[in-house]
Design a protein around this motif. Structure first.
Motif, mmCIF file in Angstrom:
data_model
loop_
_atom_site.group_PDB
_atom_site.id
_atom_site.type_symbol
_atom_site.label_atom_id
_atom_site.label_comp_id
_atom_site.label_asym_id
_atom_site.label_seq_id
_atom_site.Cartn_x
_atom_site.Cartn_y
_atom_site.Cartn_z
ATOM 1 N N LEU A 59 0.825 -1.206 0.000
ATOM 2 C CA LEU A 59 0.000 0.000 0.000
ATOM 3 C C LEU A 59 0.859 1.256 0.000
ATOM 4 O O LEU A 59 0.559 2.233 -0.698
ATOM 5 C CB LEU A 59 -0.918 -0.006 1.232
ATOM 6 C CG LEU A 59 -2.021 -1.064 1.260
ATOM 7 C CD1 LEU A 59 -2.760 -1.032 2.600
ATOM 8 C CD2 LEU A 59 -3.004 -0.844 0.113
ATOM 9 N N ALA A 60 1.943 1.226 0.761
ATOM 10 C CA ALA A 60 2.804 2.411 0.873
ATOM 11 C C ALA A 60 3.421 2.763 -0.470
ATOM 12 O O ALA A 60 3.418 3.932 -0.881
ATOM 13 C CB ALA A 60 3.895 2.162 1.913
ATOM 14 N N TRP A 61 3.952 1.766 -1.181
ATOM 15 C CA TRP A 61 4.590 2.076 -2.451
ATOM 16 C C TRP A 61 3.583 2.377 -3.539
ATOM 17 O O TRP A 61 3.898 3.102 -4.495
ATOM 18 C CB TRP A 61 5.545 0.969 -2.856
ATOM 19 C CG TRP A 61 6.786 1.012 -2.031
ATOM 20 C CD1 TRP A 61 7.199 0.109 -1.099
ATOM 21 C CD2 TRP A 61 7.757 2.066 -2.007
ATOM 22 N NE1 TRP A 61 8.360 0.528 -0.510
ATOM 23 C CE2 TRP A 61 8.728 1.729 -1.040
ATOM 24 C CE3 TRP A 61 7.884 3.260 -2.698
ATOM 25 C CZ2 TRP A 61 9.815 2.543 -0.764
ATOM 26 C CZ3 TRP A 61 8.979 4.076 -2.425
ATOM 27 C CH2 TRP A 61 9.927 3.719 -1.470
ATOM 28 N N ALA A 62 2.355 1.866 -3.405
ATOM 29 C CA ALA A 62 1.300 2.272 -4.336
ATOM 30 C C ALA A 62 1.006 3.758 -4.170
ATOM 31 O O ALA A 62 0.888 4.504 -5.150
ATOM 32 C CB ALA A 62 0.041 1.439 -4.103
ATOM 33 N N VAL A 63 0.884 4.204 -2.908
ATOM 34 C CA VAL A 63 0.658 5.632 -2.642
ATOM 35 C C VAL A 63 1.872 6.444 -3.080
ATOM 36 O O VAL A 63 1.747 7.510 -3.702
ATOM 37 C CB VAL A 63 0.368 5.868 -1.147
ATOM 38 C CG1 VAL A 63 0.304 7.366 -0.829
ATOM 39 C CG2 VAL A 63 -0.940 5.195 -0.750
ATOM 40 N N VAL B 291 4.996 4.145 7.267
ATOM 41 C CA VAL B 291 5.610 3.581 6.065
ATOM 42 C C VAL B 291 5.035 4.244 4.809
ATOM 43 O O VAL B 291 5.734 4.402 3.799
ATOM 44 C CB VAL B 291 5.435 2.044 6.047
ATOM 45 C CG1 VAL B 291 4.059 1.624 5.585
ATOM 46 C CG2 VAL B 291 6.504 1.399 5.164
ATOM 47 N N VAL B 292 3.771 4.690 4.862
ATOM 48 C CA VAL B 292 3.210 5.455 3.743
ATOM 49 C C VAL B 292 3.922 6.801 3.618
ATOM 50 O O VAL B 292 4.265 7.237 2.508
ATOM 51 C CB VAL B 292 1.690 5.647 3.920
ATOM 52 C CG1 VAL B 292 1.151 6.699 2.945
ATOM 53 C CG2 VAL B 292 0.955 4.332 3.703
ATOM 54 N N CYS B 293 4.160 7.456 4.751
ATOM 55 C CA CYS B 293 4.904 8.724 4.726
ATOM 56 C C CYS B 293 6.316 8.513 4.188
ATOM 57 O O CYS B 293 6.832 9.332 3.414
ATOM 58 C CB CYS B 293 4.957 9.334 6.128
ATOM 59 S SG CYS B 293 3.370 9.929 6.742
ATOM 60 N N TYR B 294 6.940 7.418 4.591
ATOM 61 C CA TYR B 294 8.294 7.107 4.121
ATOM 62 C C TYR B 294 8.310 6.935 2.602
ATOM 63 O O TYR B 294 9.135 7.534 1.900
ATOM 64 C CB TYR B 294 8.789 5.838 4.806
ATOM 65 C CG TYR B 294 10.131 5.341 4.317
ATOM 66 C CD1 TYR B 294 11.318 5.797 4.880
ATOM 67 C CD2 TYR B 294 10.214 4.423 3.274
ATOM 68 C CE1 TYR B 294 12.544 5.345 4.419
ATOM 69 C CE2 TYR B 294 11.435 3.976 2.808
ATOM 70 C CZ TYR B 294 12.599 4.432 3.388
ATOM 71 O OH TYR B 294 13.802 3.998 2.913
#
Length: 479
Positions: free
Chosen positions: A54-58, A106-109
């Motif tokens: 999800l994080a890298w999708a965002v 991790v999304v912010c990262y």
């Protein structure tokens, strides 16, 4: 050796130092992060995988608007802020102990990392002349690999100790590395702003002011300095790149070619263990071979890519080499003794790294050269989404093709690389024809994309000093 990994003094060297700083931290972090998240943070492996996906999708979606922000506000300040945001996200892992805060962090990262990659590409474009960019990127790639190797060795020490304190030291080191990166980026000179299309460059100096009365930036109508959107008289669309169909096709083909990335980290290790008689330590040996080859030969490979025809030839050749690479890896599954299977794996790995270096050099040049000068950040943000997309979709595709289908899967994958490499020529010619004259190279006699003439002489960067710089300014990635 130093001439192969160090750029000349000035902005290229500072960019390389910034790249080296955060790549050392990321190398240690990437080795330890999965175990830290599971054993210390307390997140299950399945949830770690879900969060990273999800994080890298965002993050892949955030690259374009953050690149656009770099175009509007200036790439130097944007890069420094995003490096600090990455440092803060990594530092937050030190205190997080549950899933929801972990997911947010991790999304912010991933978002900060994707934006940082785009902003640093725009910063490089503003500080390095266009003929030298591919050479500089090659030096930066060598710097990146060297930093990751050193960081991975440090992370291995933490893994050997296996304590919570060792993991926390690694996280602290990674956060500090991005803070140092931010300081180095801020110390670079601010690049001159590029006027937006529709306004002659002579009408605006680097402060964004004009000497024509009645226009934005004139003495009678002051505007904020360096705003290309205002200089053109209208706001720039945030997703203008999506309207540029030829560039979208070029970026999509580049994404297909980037499916080679999860090969080394996932596809080949699974192949070695499941389908060959080679010893399992070959996984590590092939990784070391790849890293060392890029450090030693990426700059030399990039010197041949000096214009669009050369970039197209490099990408096309990389597709052909990848087909041969896949065929050699497929042969390693035959009923062979361990030494013979190992020899084939080494041969396939050599072909893989040769294709990687050619595709990287050609892709860097195409990504920069086909983008409008005043939208480099936005376009690089879009072009850079190929990395997270390849890392997200690649594992499912590669496990299906290689582990499930076996030899036919390797041949199909090789055919996919070959088709993408050869399709890049028509796509790049289409994009070149669609570029406005104001965005074309200043060299009026540059060869057309259809020419078969030999590549031009080595890049001026490579000849300027014993050292040249190159750096794909690609931020390290979790998982």
């Amino acid at each position: 050796m130093p001439s192969r990994i160090l750029p000349p003094s000035g902005p290229p060297r500072v960019l390389a130092l910034a790249q080296f700083s955060n790549s050392v931290g990321d190398g240690a972090f990437l080795v330890c992060s999965a175990l830290y998240f599971v054993q210390v943070v307390g997140v299950s492996p399945a949830r770690v995988g879900l969060a990273l996906t999800l994080a890298w999708a965002v993050g892949s979606l955030a690259g374009v608007p953050l690149g656009h922000l770099a175009d509007r506000r200036g790439p130097r300040g944007t890069s420094a802020v995003l490096a600090l945001a990455t440092a803060a996200a990594v530092a937050s892992f030190l205190v997080i102990r549950s899933f929801v805060p972990f997911l947010i962090a991790v999304v912010c990262y991933a978002t900060a990392q994707s934006g940082l990659a785009a902003a640093r590409q725009a910063l490089l474009a503003g500080l390095v002349d266009r003929e030298s960019r591919t050479g500089v990127l090659a030096y930066l790639q060598a710097t990146l690999n060297g930093g990751l190797a050193i960081g991975a060795a440090l992370g291995g020490l933490a893994l050997q100790q296996g304590s919570r304190g060792a993991y926390l030291v690694v996280l602290g080191m990674d956060a500090a590395s991005f803070a140092i990166c931010a300081v180095l980026l801020w110390r670079l000179p601010a690049p001159p702003r590029t006027p937006a299309r529709g306004r002659p460059a002579a009408d605006a100096d680097r402060t964004g002011r004009s000497d024509r009365p009645g226009r934005p930036g004139s003495p009678g109508r002051p505007d904020r300095p360096g705003r290309p959107e205002e200089a053109a008289g209208a706001p720039e669309p945030v997703f203008a790149v999506l309207r540029d169909a030829p560039y979208v096709v070029v970026a999509a083909l580049n994404t297909v070619l980037l499916l080679r990335m999860p090969l080394l980290s996932l596809g080949i290790p699974l192949w070695i263990v499941e389908r060959t008689q080679a010893p399992h330590w070959m996984v590590s040996a092939l990784f070391v071979l790849n890293t060392a080859a890029v450090m030693l030969f990426q700059v030399r490979t990039a010197r041949a890519v000096t214009d669009l025809p050369a970039a197209v030839r490099a990408v096309r050749a990389s597709g052909l080499v990848m087909l041969a690479c896949c065929a050699v890896f497929a042969l390693s599954a035959a009923a062979l003794p361990a030494w013979a299977a190992g020899a084939l794996l080494v041969g396939g790995a050599v072909l893989l790294v040769v294709a990687e270096m050619m595709q990287s050099a050609g892709g860097w040049h195409l990504g920069f050269e086909l983008a409008p000068a005043h939208r480099i950040g936005q376009y690089q943000g879009f072009f850079g989404t190929g990395v997270p997309v390849a890392r997200t979709l690649g594992p499912l595709l590669l496990t299906t093709l290689l582990v499930t289908w076996g030899v036919p899967g390797w041949l199909l994958l090789g055919g996919l690389f070959l088709a993408a490499g050869y399709a890049m020529g028509p796509a790049a010619r289409w994009a070149e024809r669609r570029r406005p004259a104001a965005d074309r190279s200043s060299a009026a006699d540059r060869s057309s994309l259809g020419d078969a003439s030999p590549a031009a002489d080595s890049s001026p960067v490579a000849e300027a000093s014993p050292v040249v710089e190159a750096s794909p300014v690609v931020a390290g990635r979790v998982g």
